[in-house]
Write an enzyme that holds these catalytic residues in place. Structure first.
Site, short mmCIF file in Angstrom:
data_model
loop_
_atom_site.label_atom_id
_atom_site.label_comp_id
_atom_site.label_asym_id
_atom_site.label_seq_id
_atom_site.Cartn_x
_atom_site.Cartn_y
_atom_site.Cartn_z
N ASN A 17 0.87 -1.17 0.00
CA ASN A 17 0.00 0.00 0.00
C ASN A 17 0.91 1.22 0.00
OD1 ASN A 17 -3.06 0.16 2.02
ND2 ASN A 17 -2.79 0.34 -0.15
N ASN A 26 -7.56 9.69 -0.57
CA ASN A 26 -7.48 8.59 -1.51
C ASN A 26 -6.98 9.10 -2.86
OD1 ASN A 26 -8.65 6.40 0.10
ND2 ASN A 26 -10.54 7.58 -0.01
N CYS A 48 -6.81 5.39 7.56
CA CYS A 48 -6.16 4.38 6.70
C CYS A 48 -5.11 3.69 7.56
CB CYS A 48 -5.53 5.03 5.47
SG CYS A 48 -4.57 3.87 4.45
N GLY A 49 -5.24 2.40 7.76
CA GLY A 49 -4.34 1.68 8.65
C GLY A 49 -2.90 1.67 8.17
N ASN A 50 -2.68 1.25 6.92
CA ASN A 50 -1.31 1.22 6.39
C ASN A 50 -0.76 2.63 6.19
OD1 ASN A 50 -1.04 -1.58 6.36
ND2 ASN A 50 -1.99 -1.75 4.35
N ASN A 59 -15.70 -0.31 1.69
CA ASN A 59 -14.62 -1.14 1.17
C ASN A 59 -15.08 -2.59 1.22
OD1 ASN A 59 -12.18 0.90 1.13
ND2 ASN A 59 -13.20 1.20 3.10
N ARG A 72 -12.34 1.43 -1.58
CA ARG A 72 -13.11 2.64 -1.87
C ARG A 72 -12.16 3.82 -1.99
NH1 ARG A 72 -16.61 5.53 2.82
NH2 ARG A 72 -14.48 5.72 3.56
N CYS A 99 -4.62 -3.50 2.58
CA CYS A 99 -5.44 -2.48 3.23
C CYS A 99 -5.41 -2.76 4.73
CB CYS A 99 -6.87 -2.51 2.70
SG CYS A 99 -7.99 -1.37 3.53
N GLY A 100 -4.85 -1.85 5.49
CA GLY A 100 -4.69 -2.07 6.92
C GLY A 100 -6.00 -2.17 7.68
#
Length: 279
Positions: A11, A72, A81-83, A187, A206, A215-216
């Site tokens: 990512n 995004n 956003c985790g990552n 998502n 998304r 995706c984290g």
């Protein structure tokens, strides 16, 4: 304008230190909106190429280390956003903004993070998940059963028998825009068990509007769903992403503390040229 590109589990993100608000001044001078700027920079082939763009800014609360704005690739601003959060923390650590314990502000709330192995691994404590429910969808006459959960952003998780037979982009897009998830959409994650504590995942994201390598928050949502439904039996849950990297997800029984851990790579640093942004 100086920028850095970092990636976590495939990512990838463009990160800019915007504590002096230089981005807004630069865009005003060029007559560009922030959304147009993000789309130009994140575009593959004609730009830097990335799944998203992160602006590091001054915190509103002095008790926190920094604030961020996350966008995004399509220019839309997302809550979390985790990552991306892991990449932001490594950037801030290497730029001398933070120590090994970090608190930063997002639209989803305060995120805590821990710098491990001198920044090569980052562990973030995500906001408490919410809105968990089982959902049955009618997708062009096909019955799709899955689980919805918000891990900072909305996610729909579907258990499949064979990951490679799923058309992630086609089916993911249909679910992402399904009337049941409007107006914001969701998502979409497809998961398959690997062992008593591990799963594989593929995600339609998304805002990127295609499958991403990882995706984290999606891995976190999928790990929680897999544990709740007995697909895995122990924690932490290991999630093998499309990039091949394994993310480690840990959480307590009541989901009051949820952690996402994985490696982060600082790929390169560079400068955006005015000529590029004007064209």
């Amino acid at each position: 304008m100086r920028f850095s590109k970092l990636q976590g589990s495939g990512n990838d993100f463009v990160v800019i230190d915007n504590r002096d608000k230089k981005v807004e001044e630069f865009l005003k001078d060029l007559g560009l909106s922030i959304a147009d700027f993000v789309k130009k920079v994140c575009a593959f082939h004609t730009g830097v190429g990335a799944d998203g763009l992160i602006l590091i800014e001054k915190p509103k609360d002095r008790n926190n280390d920094f604030s961020w704005r996350f966008f995004n690739a399509d220019g839309s601003e997302a809550e979390m956003c985790g990552n991306g959060s892991r990449c932001a923390v490594r950037f801030a650590f290497e730029e001398g903004m933070v120590g090994e314990y970090v608190r930063f502000e997002t639209l989803a709330g305060i995120i805590q993070a821990f710098v491990l192995e001198k920044g090569r691994r980052i562990k973030v404590q995500l906001t408490q998940p919410k809105d968990y429910r089982e959902v049955v969808l009618d997708v062009e006459g096909q019955r799709i059963e899955g689980s919805f959960i918000n891990t900072g952003v909305p996610h729909f998780v579907v258990l499949v028998d064979d990951m490679e037979k799923i058309d992630v982009v086609k089916l993911g897009r249909l679910i992402r825009f399904h009337p049941d998830f409007q107006p914001k959409g969701t998502n979409v994650n497809f998961i398959q068990p690997m062992s008593f504590n591990s799963i594989r995942i593929r995600t339609y994201e998304r805002g990127v509007e295609t499958e991403t390598l990882a995706c984290g928050t999606g891995s976190t949502a999928s790990a929680i769903v897999a544990y709740k439904k007995g697909i895995v039996s122990t924690k932490p849950v290991e999630v093998k992403t499309r990039s091949g990297e394994i993310l480690k997800i840990d959480f307590d029984e009541h989901l009051t503390q949820v952690f996402l851990e994985g490696s982060v790579v600082r790929v390169f640093d560079g400068f955006l040229r005015r000529e590029f942004l004007e064209c």
